[in-house]
Design a protein around this motif. Structure first.
Motif, PDB file in Angstrom:
ATOM      1  N   LEU A 186     -54.352  89.052  17.710  1.00 61.64           N
ATOM      2  CA  LEU A 186     -55.560  89.285  18.523  1.00 61.64           C
ATOM      3  C   LEU A 186     -55.190  89.611  19.966  1.00 61.64           C
ATOM      4  O   LEU A 186     -56.016  90.023  20.750  1.00 61.64           O
ATOM      5  CB  LEU A 186     -56.430  88.033  18.514  1.00 61.64           C
ATOM      6  CG  LEU A 186     -57.304  87.831  17.280  1.00 61.64           C
ATOM      7  CD1 LEU A 186     -57.957  86.472  17.349  1.00 61.64           C
ATOM      8  CD2 LEU A 186     -58.354  88.915  17.193  1.00 61.64           C
ATOM      9  N   ARG A 187     -53.933  89.374  20.294  1.00 61.36           N
ATOM     10  CA  ARG A 187     -53.524  89.569  21.679  1.00 61.36           C
ATOM     11  C   ARG A 187     -53.082  90.996  21.960  1.00 61.36           C
ATOM     12  O   ARG A 187     -52.738  91.332  23.064  1.00 61.36           O
ATOM     13  CB  ARG A 187     -52.365  88.637  22.021  1.00 61.36           C
ATOM     14  CG  ARG A 187     -52.678  87.187  21.785  1.00 61.36           C
ATOM     15  CD  ARG A 187     -51.518  86.353  22.247  1.00 61.36           C
ATOM     16  NE  ARG A 187     -51.411  86.405  23.675  1.00 61.36           N
ATOM     17  CZ  ARG A 187     -51.923  85.504  24.486  1.00 61.36           C
ATOM     18  NH1 ARG A 187     -52.571  84.492  23.999  1.00 61.36           N
ATOM     19  NH2 ARG A 187     -51.777  85.617  25.789  1.00 61.36           N
ATOM     20  N   ARG A 188     -53.014  91.811  20.915  1.00 56.63           N
ATOM     21  CA  ARG A 188     -52.489  93.157  21.128  1.00 56.63           C
ATOM     22  C   ARG A 188     -53.551  94.208  20.856  1.00 56.63           C
ATOM     23  O   ARG A 188     -54.523  93.974  20.155  1.00 56.63           O
ATOM     24  CB  ARG A 188     -51.321  93.413  20.180  1.00 56.63           C
ATOM     25  CG  ARG A 188     -50.222  92.399  20.416  1.00 56.63           C
ATOM     26  CD  ARG A 188     -49.003  92.782  19.671  1.00 56.63           C
ATOM     27  NE  ARG A 188     -48.109  91.636  19.603  1.00 56.63           N
ATOM     28  CZ  ARG A 188     -47.043  91.607  18.851  1.00 56.63           C
ATOM     29  NH1 ARG A 188     -46.729  92.653  18.102  1.00 56.63           N
ATOM     30  NH2 ARG A 188     -46.280  90.545  18.846  1.00 56.63           N
ATOM     31  N   VAL A 189     -53.292  95.362  21.388  1.00 57.55           N
ATOM     32  CA  VAL A 189     -54.194  96.478  21.155  1.00 57.55           C
ATOM     33  C   VAL A 189     -54.071  96.880  19.689  1.00 57.55           C
ATOM     34  O   VAL A 189     -52.985  96.865  19.110  1.00 57.55           O
ATOM     35  CB  VAL A 189     -53.800  97.661  22.062  1.00 57.55           C
ATOM     36  CG1 VAL A 189     -54.791  98.789  21.916  1.00 57.55           C
ATOM     37  CG2 VAL A 189     -53.702  97.209  23.492  1.00 57.55           C
ATOM     38  N   MET A 190     -55.206  97.208  19.098  1.00 52.01           N
ATOM     39  CA  MET A 190     -55.238  97.672  17.722  1.00 52.01           C
ATOM     40  C   MET A 190     -54.272  98.852  17.574  1.00 52.01           C
ATOM     41  O   MET A 190     -54.260  99.769  18.391  1.00 52.01           O
ATOM     42  CB  MET A 190     -56.661  98.148  17.448  1.00 52.01           C
ATOM     43  CG  MET A 190     -57.041  98.197  16.035  1.00 52.01           C
ATOM     44  SD  MET A 190     -57.885  96.708  15.505  1.00 52.01           S
ATOM     45  CE  MET A 190     -59.411  96.728  16.394  1.00 52.01           C
ATOM     46  N   ARG A 191     -53.435  98.830  16.554  1.00 51.88           N
ATOM     47  CA  ARG A 191     -52.481  99.943  16.417  1.00 51.88           C
ATOM     48  C   ARG A 191     -52.801 100.725  15.132  1.00 51.88           C
ATOM     49  O   ARG A 191     -53.486 100.205  14.228  1.00 51.88           O
ATOM     50  CB  ARG A 191     -51.046  99.421  16.364  1.00 51.88           C
ATOM     51  CG  ARG A 191     -50.796  98.474  15.200  1.00 51.88           C
ATOM     52  CD  ARG A 191     -49.339  98.066  15.073  1.00 51.88           C
ATOM     53  NE  ARG A 191     -49.181  97.317  13.810  1.00 51.88           N
ATOM     54  CZ  ARG A 191     -48.033  96.906  13.321  1.00 51.88           C
ATOM     55  NH1 ARG A 191     -46.921  97.159  13.954  1.00 51.88           N
ATOM     56  NH2 ARG A 191     -47.980  96.247  12.186  1.00 51.88           N
ATOM     57  N   PRO A 192     -52.284 101.939  15.014  1.00 57.82           N
ATOM     58  CA  PRO A 192     -52.416 102.665  13.754  1.00 57.82           C
ATOM     59  C   PRO A 192     -51.620 101.897  12.697  1.00 57.82           C
ATOM     60  O   PRO A 192     -50.481 101.495  12.952  1.00 57.82           O
ATOM     61  CB  PRO A 192     -51.769 104.026  14.044  1.00 57.82           C
ATOM     62  CG  PRO A 192     -51.574 104.092  15.510  1.00 57.82           C
ATOM     63  CD  PRO A 192     -51.524 102.699  16.022  1.00 57.82           C
TER      64      PRO A 192
END
Lengths: 227, 823
Positions: free
Chosen positions: B629-635
């Protein structure tokens, strides 16, 4: 106007009971000018405070304008007081932080009177006591006589039927004292009941009746013919 | 003379019990909070300074900069760098060592447990001076069948028996070996970033099947420390790291240089705790940060400031009542200097009392506070520095609190004071007091808003829709271990039979694991050199999407009805060009691959890295926060790849405890040699924010303290004002004012500074918080700050009203003639 019947006031501490007023019987008619005299500690101020409903009697009856107010609650007394009674104190008791006009207006502030009418009445009464030119001044900038005139103006601005004056001239020189007495006299002539505590026999002469107190008793009542 | 001062001071304290109590208690609370925060900060600043070589130890960090992705910083380094960097910088580096965390299965006298053990190089014993209590750590780290363990570890398995010579069996990957305990070291102190309970020697020959652990340049699994030679400049190393990488790393297969996508950096060991580099959770244990140190120091300063303001306010307010005393002393011949000394002496005396009470408070609350922040904090009375700081603080507070009233009072002209026969309140001191109340409340309001925002952000982050249903999900770990892997199908079948189990799905990772695994993907027919993109990879089972209740935007999920579903292994010969497979991607991957819509993506074909198989995209799912939840959504793509399953997620109904114990029962009968470990998805996800949650509680506590102290001051000031305005209140009452009118009057007097404080605090705090919130990829919307501001304003105002109101009411109820009779 008011009637005191067998009215007494004691102050009690653990050791002593001091009697300030002892079975006092007084009747004051509407439109009278009454002076209360007597030596220090005879109960003059206590009597005035009880008449002004600032203090409660220990026993006895107090009928004010037909109502026995002796047992009334503080709020009820405050209401009767503000409708009917104006006060003048020896030490003027003006609020240092308010101007002359604001000090006078204070007496109307608790009457639910619209601001505009309050201002008019304050202006009128200031004219009457001759203090209008000092309207924006602070009490500390006025002489004693001027301060007492403000206090008189404050006492009458609400069209009170009765004024209670506790040594109104005690802090003033004789010229200023004279002025204040004349002001009270003319108010009385316009119909205001005046009850005044004083040490000065010459000022008591302005009143039509003098009540002499000694050790909490009414000793004499002198009536003067209208001048 | 001095005796007279003391006597007057004591009598004044006793006479004004309320003011004295407020002064002393407020100061004590402020000092206690400061002392505790100071101990906390001192501990944070002391991290890793205890090592003999602290000043010459550094750690090597790796950052990957992949096209189309935010930089991925890691605090670890590739295994081969250990010897290569030493050879490359012979003048600068004295020695290097690695720590690689593994969780082998440990067996001892019938116990089967998975324990965290660090595999390390022999140089560790030279670089870090562990306090060895038994055996020889050098010997232990030079033998691949020896263990060095800490005292807690030794006690856990061997009790009071001598641990040296005891033998435990470790199974790590395929190797099962007996390890002899040959060294025991003291548990590491709290103030180190190392968190090690057991050490084993790295023997790279043991890991030939797992070259990624120590042998690969593009896998970073080791904390790599090096010792700088005496007199060497670390700048020389930093400036040549890129040259080193390009000279030493094997070709990556792509175009350009290795440093285009991989860089190293260096951090001093003593900086690690306060300047965290990598992503959250990648250190051996959570680190602190300079930001929180600064925040806590600021709070300590603010609390102390509020307490000092109380001190000053009450002292100036009270002093005006002592005008007569001052005037008389002057008439009797006191010099101004003597009066200043007298009044300063009094405030210092009160400050000393505050200090004594404050130390009592520290003694009472330091234990719980230490436990809460997870540190071993102690207040050392013998420490010269601590003592001198405290004494200095008291003198400072006493002087600051006393200097203004001392100067004002001693400046009174006696004639005026005696003649006026009233309190000689100057406009200046009243204005100063009002100003200080504004400052106090601005600080308190600011702290309330900041605390709300910290809580709000935490609530937002933890309650954010992750894109799947995180409730009622249990994670069974260790299913990929030797001994469990071959039983995966049978185990799942048994689990599904248990009451309360709804579904079960295997996958490579569990939510919030933070694992970073990526593959190159390109659309069929695209140019591999320029059009291939990097996409995050998870391996999942057929039931995965149903178990996690993931929203399908288009297409179908994997099904056993389609024989072609799945990821073919990379064929050994080039002829197998024709193999086919299927995959499921998320929306972000669909965009990254250049599809204009999910409709276009579904049915299209892509290839992955070196795998020649043609993969059909059978579905696009909604983006979800599976990785962290701490990171930007990635492909991301979700491959059906059974070789890679390491966790089983079980969806259950009802109470989790019986389900967990039933599953454990099945596990123990089927795989007794593998430790059973389970977690819950929601708790694992919440744990990502544990540190923030702890800090927000601390922030709330200290903000609360600040408000309490500010209110104490306000109460004292309000009662003082009421006392001073007795005459005015009397007059107003004679004029017909009711108790309510009087209370309103006094309350309004104190509402003005509080309202002004709001106006000052809001813009400053909102600016700071907006800046702070911008550091989060997913953050609370800014309009919440308006709500926090309004609530903080309301709270501060209500507290001020309650504080002032009670006092005002009692004053308003007194008989006016009492006030007017004695003028």
């Amino acid at each position: 106007m008011l009637k005191l019947h067998n009215l007494s006031k004691y102050y009690r501490t653990d050791e002593v009971e001091t009697v300030a007023l002892n079975s006092v019987n007084i009747e004051i008619e509407s439109g009278e000018f009454v002076a209360i005299m007597g030596p220090s500690g005879c109960g003059k101020s206590t009597l005035l405070n009880i008449i002004g409903m600032l203090d409660n009697p220990s026993s006895g009856e107090y009928v004010f304008m037909g109502e026995d107010v002796a047992g009334y609650s503080e709020a009820k007394l405050a209401n009767i007081r503000k409708q009917n009674i104006g006060f003048i104190f020896q030490s003027f008791n003006l609020i240092d932080e308010l101007t002359v006009a604001e000090n006078i207006e204070l007496a109307l502030l608790y009457h639910n009177i619209p601001s505009k009418i309050r201002k008019e009445r304050v202006a009128h009464v200031m004219d009457k006591v001759g203090i209008a030119h000092r309207a924006k001044h602070m009490p500390s900038q006025l002489s004693g006589g001027q301060q007492q005139r403000v206090a008189v103006a404050r006492a009458v601005v609400g069209d009170q039927a009765m004024i209670l004056a506790d040594e109104p001239t005690g802090n003033l020189d004789s010229a200023h004292g004279q002025e204040v007495m004349e002001m009270l006299q003319s108010l009385n002539e316009e119909g205001t009941t005046i009850v005044m505590v004083t040490h000065s026999p010459s000022h008591a002469d302005y009143a039509r009746r003098t009540i002499n107190l000694f050790d909490g008793h009414v000793v004499t009542e002198n009536l003067r013919a209208a001048q | 003379m001095f005796k007279n001062y003391i006597m007057v001071a004591v009598r004044n304290l006793v006479k004004n019990k309320l003011y004295s109590a407020i002064n002393i208690v407020g100061l004590a609370v402020g000092l206690a909070a400061c002392v505790m925060i100071a101990l906390f900060v001192k501990d944070e600043l002391s991290y890793d300074t205890q090592w003999a070589k602290a000043d010459s130890l550094y750690r090597l960090h790796t950052t990957f900069t992949l096209p189309g992705r935010a930089a991925i910083p890691t605090v670890r380094a590739p295994g081969p760098v250990k010897s290569q960097i030493l050879e490359y910088f012979p003048e600068e580096i004295a020695a290097t060592t690695r720590f690689n965390s593994m969780n082998p299965v440990l067996r001892y006298e019938g116990k089967v447990v998975s324990e965290q053990i660090f595999w390390t190089d022999p140089e560790t014993a030279d670089l870090f001076d562990f306090n060895v209590v038994a055996g020889d750590i050098h010997k232990a780290l030079n033998d691949n069948s020896s263990l060095a363990v800490n005292e807690t570890f030794a006690k856990r398995y061997f009790g009071d028996a001598d641990p040296i010579g005891k033998v435990v069996t470790l199974t790590n990957y395929q190797i099962e070996r007996d390890y002899k305990i040959t060294a025991v070291f003291e548990d590491l102190p709290n103030n180190t970033v190392l968190d090690i309970q057991a050490l084993a020697k790295i023997d790279e020959a043991d890991f030939t099947g797992q070259t990624w652990e120590f042998g690969e340049w593009y896998s970073t699994n080791n904390y790599l420390f090096f010792e700088l030679k005496e007199g060497a400049d670390v700048g020389v190393i930093t400036s040549q790291l890129n040259t080193f990488i390009n000279a030493s790393a094997p070709p990556s297969g792509g175009e350009g240089q290795v440093t285009d996508f991989m860089q190293f950096s260096v951090q001093a060991l003593t900086d690690i705790q306060l300047y965290p580099f990598g992503r959250n959770g990648s250190e051996m244990k959570p680190t602190g940060s300079m930001t929180s140190v600064i925040i806590f120091v600021s709070i300590a300063v603010l609390i102390l400031l509020i307490a000092c303001i109380n001190f000053m306010n009450l002292a100036t307010a009270k002093s005006t009542q002592r005008a007569r005393e001052v005037a008389l002393r002057k008439v009797l011949g006191a010099k101004r200097g003597q009066l200043v000394t007298q009044f300063l002496g009094e405030t210092v005396m009160v400050a000393v009392m505050g200090l004594v009470l404050g130390i009592v408070l520290v003694e009472v609350f330091l234990g719980p506070f230490s436990a809460f922040v997870g540190k071993e904090l102690a207040f050392d009375y013998g420490d010269g520095l601590t003592i001198s700081v405290l004494v200095g603080l008291v003198l400072f507070v006493g002087t600051i609190g006393g200097v203004y009233p001392a100067l004002v009072l001693s400046g009174f002209l006696p004639a005026t004071v005696l003649k006026a026969n009233k309190s000689a309140e100057t406009n200046g001191s009243a204005a100063l007091r009002n100003g200080l109340v504004v400052v106090q409340f601005a600080i308190s309001i600011g702290l309330i808003i900041a605390t709300s925002a910290v809580f709000g952000q935490r609530w937002y982050a933890t309650s954010m829709d992750p894109g799947f249903n995180k409730d009622n999900l249990m994670i069974i770990r260790n299913v990929g271990r030797a001994g469990a892997q071959q039983n995966q199908d049978a185990f799942r079948r048994e689990v599904l039979r248990l009451p309360g189990v709804v579904s079960a799905a295997y996958s490579s990772d569990s939510p919030a694991s933070g694992n970073e695994s990526n593959r190159n993907v390109m659309r069929e027919g695209a140019d591999p050199a320029t059009e291939s993109v990097l996409i995050g990879t998870h391996s999942v089972d057929y039931e995965f999407f149903d178990t996690y209740e993931i929203e399908l935007l288009k297409g179908r999920i994997y099904s056993r009805d389609f024989a072609t579903d799945g990821t073919p292994a990379i064929p050994s010969d080039a002829e197998a060009q024709a193999t086919q497979g299927t995959l499921i991607i998320n929306e972000a991957a669909s965009r990254r691959l250049g599809f204009t819509s999910v409709e276009e993506a579904v049915g299209s074909r892509v290839r992955m890295g070196r795998n020649p198989a043609s993969m059909e995209i059978i579905a696009v799912i909604r983006d979800m926060q599976y990785q962290s939840l701490r990171r930007v959504m990635r492909p991301e793509m979700y491959l059906l790849n059974r070789a890679d399953f390491r966790t089983l997620t079980v969806k259950y109904t009802g109470s989790p405890a019986p389900v967990a114990s039933a599953i454990e029962g099945v596990w123990r009968t089927m795989m007794p040699d593998v430790p059973f470990r389970h977690d819950f998805v929601d708790t694992v996800m919440a744990a990502e924010f544990e540190q923030e949650s702890q800090q927000s509680v601390l922030l709330a506590v200290f903000a609360g303290l600040a408000i309490v102290i500010a209110c104490l001051g306000l109460y004292g000031l309000a009662s003082f004002t009421a006392e001073r305005r007795t005459k005015e209140i009397g007059i107003r009452k004679v004029m017909g004012a009711t108790v309510f009118d009087i209370v309103r009057l006094l309350i309004w007097q104190f509402s003005k500074p509080v309202l002004l404080a709001n106006v000052i605090a809001w813009p400053i705090v909102v600016y700071g918080l907006v800046t702070w919130l911008e550091t989060f990829p997913y953050r609370l919307e800014a309009w919440w700050l308006i709500i926090f501001c309004l609530s903080a304003g309301t709270i501060a105002l209500s507290i001020a009203w309650v504080t002032v109101g009670g006092n005002a009411a009692s004053v308003a109820r007194t008989n006016p003639i009492k006030a007017l009779r004695y003028e």
